[in-house]
Design a protein around this motif. Sequence first.
Motif, PDB file in Angstrom:
ATOM      1  N   LEU A  32       0.829  -1.213   0.000  1.00  0.00           N
ATOM      2  CA  LEU A  32       0.000   0.000   0.000  1.00  0.00           C
ATOM      3  C   LEU A  32       0.861   1.260   0.000  1.00  0.00           C
ATOM      4  N   LEU A  90       0.908   4.384  -2.565  1.00  0.00           N
ATOM      5  CA  LEU A  90       0.694   5.757  -2.104  1.00  0.00           C
ATOM      6  C   LEU A  90       1.874   6.650  -2.452  1.00  0.00           C
ATOM      7  N   GLY A 137       5.409   8.797   3.809  1.00  0.00           N
ATOM      8  CA  GLY A 137       5.331   7.500   3.148  1.00  0.00           C
ATOM      9  C   GLY A 137       6.675   6.812   3.053  1.00  0.00           C
ATOM     10  N   ALA A 158      -4.893   5.312   2.132  1.00  0.00           N
ATOM     11  CA  ALA A 158      -4.939   4.914   0.720  1.00  0.00           C
ATOM     12  C   ALA A 158      -6.326   5.161   0.144  1.00  0.00           C
ATOM     13  N   TYR A 159      -7.346   4.835   0.915  1.00  0.00           N
ATOM     14  CA  TYR A 159      -8.726   5.018   0.449  1.00  0.00           C
ATOM     15  C   TYR A 159      -9.011   6.498   0.158  1.00  0.00           C
ATOM     16  N   THR A 176      -6.847   8.864  -0.362  1.00  0.00           N
ATOM     17  CA  THR A 176      -5.944   9.386  -1.397  1.00  0.00           C
ATOM     18  C   THR A 176      -6.443   9.007  -2.785  1.00  0.00           C
ATOM     19  N   ILE A 177      -6.886   7.770  -2.929  1.00  0.00           N
ATOM     20  CA  ILE A 177      -7.381   7.300  -4.231  1.00  0.00           C
ATOM     21  C   ILE A 177      -8.721   7.946  -4.568  1.00  0.00           C
TER      22      ILE A 177
END
Length: 98
Positions: free
Chosen positions: A20, A24, A47, A93-94, A96-97
């Motif tokens: 992940l 990212l 990150g 991640a959720y 950001t996407i």
Amino acid sequence: MVMEPTLAIATVLSSVSILLLLGLTAVWIRNYRMFGSSMILGLLAFGVVLLAENVLALYFFFSTNMLYTGDPFAQRMLLVLRTLQLSAIAFLAYVTIK
């Protein structure tokens, strides 16, 4: 090398976190090149540091095989911490996407 079940699960969680974080970090590099924002640079640094921590954790899991092996409580706490970390990375991640 036989690994305790809690350490094996923690290793898998670290591996998923690495995957992940690689995704990212790639997104943040692209966004930083496009926008040049200091906020994105901060996310990129975050990150990279967290990625390095997870890679080192995997290295210690596989190379020393003695880290946390003596104390079952430490093993359980490691599993809890890796689970919390993966949850936070997954949420990041959720959003950001999205």
